[in-house]
Enzyme design. Structure first.
Site, PDB file in Angstrom:
ATOM      1  N   CYS A  23      92.682  11.997  96.016  1.00  0.00           N
ATOM      2  CA  CYS A  23      92.327  11.006  97.021  1.00  0.00           C
ATOM      3  C   CYS A  23      90.965  11.363  97.622  1.00  0.00           C
ATOM      4  CB  CYS A  23      93.371  10.991  98.116  1.00  0.00           C
ATOM      5  SG  CYS A  23      95.041  10.784  97.480  1.00  0.00           S
ATOM      6  N   ARG A  72      87.353   8.612  93.758  1.00  0.00           N
ATOM      7  CA  ARG A  72      88.413   9.623  93.716  1.00  0.00           C
ATOM      8  C   ARG A  72      89.811   9.017  93.676  1.00  0.00           C
ATOM      9  NH1 ARG A  72      86.238  14.712  95.366  1.00  0.00           N
ATOM     10  NH2 ARG A  72      88.353  15.462  95.504  1.00  0.00           N
ATOM     11  N   TRP A  83      94.893   7.853  95.516  1.00  0.00           N
ATOM     12  CA  TRP A  83      95.397   7.815  94.144  1.00  0.00           C
ATOM     13  C   TRP A  83      96.856   8.217  94.270  1.00  0.00           C
ATOM     14  CZ3 TRP A  83      97.627  11.072  90.507  1.00  0.00           C
ATOM     15  CH2 TRP A  83      97.597  10.615  89.178  1.00  0.00           C
ATOM     16  N   ASN A  87      95.386  14.627 101.006  1.00  0.00           N
ATOM     17  CA  ASN A  87      95.133  14.685  99.571  1.00  0.00           C
ATOM     18  C   ASN A  87      95.948  15.847  99.022  1.00  0.00           C
ATOM     19  OD1 ASN A  87      94.013  14.568  96.981  1.00  0.00           O
ATOM     20  ND2 ASN A  87      92.315  15.904  97.549  1.00  0.00           N
ATOM     21  N   GLY A  88      96.644  15.631  97.899  1.00  0.00           N
ATOM     22  CA  GLY A  88      97.421  16.722  97.310  1.00  0.00           C
ATOM     23  C   GLY A  88      98.894  16.364  97.237  1.00  0.00           C
ATOM     24  N   GLU A  90      85.658  12.942  72.036  1.00  0.00           N
ATOM     25  CA  GLU A  90      85.076  12.366  73.245  1.00  0.00           C
ATOM     26  C   GLU A  90      84.841  10.859  73.067  1.00  0.00           C
ATOM     27  OE1 GLU A  90      84.829  13.078  76.192  1.00  0.00           O
ATOM     28  OE2 GLU A  90      83.173  11.964  77.058  1.00  0.00           O
ATOM     29  N   LYS A 115      86.500   8.119  75.568  1.00  0.00           N
ATOM     30  CA  LYS A 115      85.725   7.141  76.336  1.00  0.00           C
ATOM     31  C   LYS A 115      86.263   5.728  76.084  1.00  0.00           C
ATOM     32  CE  LYS A 115      84.221   9.051  78.850  1.00  0.00           C
ATOM     33  NZ  LYS A 115      84.295  10.444  78.873  1.00  0.00           N
ATOM     34  N   GLU A 157      89.594   5.307  77.935  1.00  0.00           N
ATOM     35  CA  GLU A 157      89.448   5.272  79.391  1.00  0.00           C
ATOM     36  C   GLU A 157      88.809   3.980  79.868  1.00  0.00           C
ATOM     37  OE1 GLU A 157      87.113   9.034  79.816  1.00  0.00           O
ATOM     38  OE2 GLU A 157      88.542   9.409  81.407  1.00  0.00           O
ATOM     39  N   HIS A 202      95.662  15.065  55.643  1.00  0.00           N
ATOM     40  CA  HIS A 202      96.910  15.730  56.010  1.00  0.00           C
ATOM     41  C   HIS A 202      97.799  14.829  56.858  1.00  0.00           C
ATOM     42  CE1 HIS A 202      95.398  19.444  54.279  1.00  0.00           C
ATOM     43  NE2 HIS A 202      94.239  19.134  54.855  1.00  0.00           N
ATOM     44  N   LYS A 224      88.681  10.372  89.646  1.00  0.00           N
ATOM     45  CA  LYS A 224      87.575  11.196  89.165  1.00  0.00           C
ATOM     46  C   LYS A 224      87.944  12.668  89.090  1.00  0.00           C
ATOM     47  CE  LYS A 224      83.274  11.981  88.035  1.00  0.00           C
ATOM     48  NZ  LYS A 224      82.983  11.687  86.623  1.00  0.00           N
TER      49      LYS A 224
END
Ligand code: M6R
Length: 623
Positions: A2, A33, A81, A107-108, A492, A496, A499, A515, A618
């Site tokens: 948050c 955030r 969040w 936050n947490g 990556e 991307k 996301e 494989h 974030k």
């Protein structure tokens, strides 16, 4: 996860900053955030006024317009969040205690909240929300009205000593109208120092519009801010000092600067991010000087093993680092997702160098892994972008990126800067151990210094990539293949796309294809292939060209990212994105860029918010 902001200004400082304006500005900057809901509480005239709303900050602003709060010089703000309780109006912060005279943001995760809630329920407290935060609010309120006798700092101290888990808590009370009290454990909090006003933020962007003078807090500390004072104590009540620092970027660095989104701006800032990360790290003789490392060079020289710990994009940067550092230093390098590391009884001793990589410096999984490694006796070195954050503070040494603030939730410029910093570390270790000759280091550094210009070339020539993205907006799935340092780039590229565009995407080591993953290939399946340099060793190039042919033979649409002048891929590619050449190990700094542009353009084509993708935050400050 948050975003948290707090403010105290001079009373009746009319015409100057009003708390609400400062809070809203801070929340706007911290929204990256978390953006499930937002809320503020202000204190004035002996009352605490709370406004909160689910959804993005805009919803809160509409709520405030419909029900304005009066002028105030003290307040707290939160952007959430969600962890405990869904993203509803009721679960939005602030939460109140002491009959609505106290407001708290958090936050947490408070791990023992269920037990505390039961206890408080038994005492007759009532709860409006499903959050763990409300438990903290009731607890602080209870102490304020009782044992702490109206002292908000004392009430916070009594409360936090009952809490387990990770938290930053901020509280205001109608009967302590000149202050905000905050506490932190395993969760970020920074103080901003103004003149006649002081600030709190999850990170400095929460107050960057108002001051660049900041104070970093230690673990388990409580800070009380008034308009003129900042007082820090430890959870046991003993006085403490914070570390002052000056923020080396200003508010304009956290603006979009003419770009439609932060994501596009940050992709375009990559030449500078890499350049600034390389800057000032050599002496007049061209030798690498990493003074800021703060570990005795003899100890570094004695390193027998390196373990790189990180999550997400940072872990992919770590994979690139492995190839380069092993090659240049002959020290074995393991790369591990931080959240897996400490649960497997890893083998560590004092000759192990644990390198954490983190943009935010606050990722809880990485932080916990670093702490574990320290306990086991390892030397810890942090590669980090955020000054004043926890991971570098708790590490023995730090190598800061100088990428500037990264606001878009999905990481781009920090990824390239992390890779550049990892190269510097590898070269430095190679230099220390006499593994590399100075001429070799100079050659690699010269090539590194030419990379920013080459990234710029890719950015200037991006229309072909964007056109393909527009054309592929409806594709349900994309695969990415790479080998050697192209493998992390493939991972990556896939991350991307997931996301930003919410498309199913997977990255594979191209050699792994046969494989299993080749079973996914069917007619029309788009496959991006990151092609190694044709000038590299081990005939990797021809092996990847074979991989391209294999998927193409099974109906795949092959899109390749290849070095300029690489004619061999032409015949097997539906589309080729050419990037300028450099040393094979340095290629990720270039081959990543088209994949970022592609994901961003495709997501924009679908109308998605590339700066704040759904469900993400974030910095992941919970485990
Ligand atoms: O702040 P950090 O670099 O420690 O963050 C690590 C990951 O959470 C982060 O890279 C995440 O994967 C991003 N969403 C990537 O775009």
């Amino acid at each position: 996860m948050c975003g948290i902001v707090g403010y105290v200004g001079l009373p009746e400082k009319s015409g100057e900053h009003q708390a609400l304006d400062v809070l809203v500005e801070g929340l706007r900057r911290l929204e990256y955030r978390g953006y499930d809901s937002a809320g503020v509480a202000t204190v004035s005239g002996g009352v605490v006024q709370v406004r909160k709303k689910s959804g993005k900050l805009g919803n809160l602003l509409a709520e405030i317009e419909a029900a304005p709060v009066g002028p105030a010089q003290v307040g707290i703000g939160h952007t959430r969040w969600a962890t405990h309780g869904g993203p509803t109006d009721v679960n939005a912060h602030p939460h109140v205690g002491d009959s609505g005279r106290l407001a708290v943001i958090h936050n947490g995760i408070i791990e023992n909240f269920a037990q505390l809630r039961q206890r408080l329920l038994a005492e007759g407290f009532e709860f409006a929300s499903e959050t763990d935060t409300e438990v903290a609010a009731k607890l602080i309120g209870r102490f304020f009205a009782g044992e702490a006798a109206g002292d908000l700092t004392a009430a916070m101290r009594l409360a936090v000593n009952e809490l387990e888990g990770a938290f930053t808590l901020l509280a205001v009370h109608a009967d302590a109208p000149d202050r905000v009290v905050a506490a932190r454990r395993n969760s970020p909090l920074v103080v901003g120092l103004g003149e006649g006003e002081n600030f709190l933020g999850s990170d400095v962007s929460g107050f960057i519009d108002f001051t660049r003078e900041a104070v970093e807090l230690e673990q388990d500390q409580i800070v009380t801010i008034t308009s003129s004072e900042v007082e820090i104590i430890n959870f046991d009540g003993t006085p403490a000092q914070g570390r002052r620092f000056y923020v080396d970027w200003d508010a304009s660095a956290a603006e979009k600067g003419g770009f439609p989104t932060f994501m596009e701006k940050e992709i375009h800032e990559q030449p500078k991010a890499v350049e600034d990360t390389l800057l000032g790290r050599t002496d007049a003789e061209g030798r690498l000087v990493l003074d800021e490392l703060r570990i005795d060079p003899e100890e570094l020289k004695a390193t027998t093993k390196i373990i790189v710990l990180a999550c997400g994009t940072a872990a992919y940067a770590g994979l690139v680092a492995k190839y380069a550092i092993e090659h240049w230093t002959r020290i074995p390098v393991e790369v591990e997702l931080a959240h897996e590391f400490r649960y497997r009884d890893p083998i560590i001793d004092e000759t192990t160098l644990v390198v954490s990589i983190s943009q935010s410096g606050e990722t809880m999984d990485t932080l916990m892994a670093v702490r574990y490694a320290k306990e086991q006796g390892a030397r810890t070195l942090s590669i980090c972008n955020t000054n004043g954050s926890t991971i570098p503070r708790e590490s023995d040494a730090v190598l800061y990126l100088h990428a500037g603030p990264e606001i878009a939730v999905a990481s781009t410029k920090a990824f390239l800067a992390m890779i550049a910093a990892s190269y510097l570390l590898g070269l430095y270790l190679g230099q220390l151990r006499g593994q590399l000759f100075s001429g070799q280091i100079a050659d690699i550094l010269a090539d590194l210094h030419s990379v920013p210009g080459k990234i710029q070339q890719i950015l200037d020539d991006a229309e072909q990539i964007k056109a393909l993205a527009r054309q592929m907006a409806d594709t349900p799935s994309v695969l990415f293949l790479g080998r050697h340092v192209g493998y992390p780039v493939a991972l990556e590229g896939a991350l991307k796309l997931k996301e930003l565009a919410y498309i199913h995407a997977e990255g594979f080591a191209a050699g792994e294809l046969k494989h299993g993953p080749i079973a996914l290939i069917e007619e029309g399946q788009p496959v991006f292939v990151v092609v190694p340099s044709p000038h590299g060793r081990y005939s990797l190039h021809s092996k990847v060209v074979s991989n391209i042919q294999e998927v193409r033979a099974r109906g795949a649409r092959t899109i390749t990212v290849a070095e300029e002048g690489d004619e061999a891929v032409q015949d097997y590619s539906e589309t080729v994105f050419h990037v300028p050449g450099t040393q094979p190990l340095l290629m990720p700094l270039l081959t990543t860029v088209p994949l970022q542009i592609f994901a961003c353009a495709l997501a924009s084509e679908k109308g998605y918010d590339v700066d704040q993708p759904r469900n993400l935050a974030k910095s992941v400050t919970v485990e």
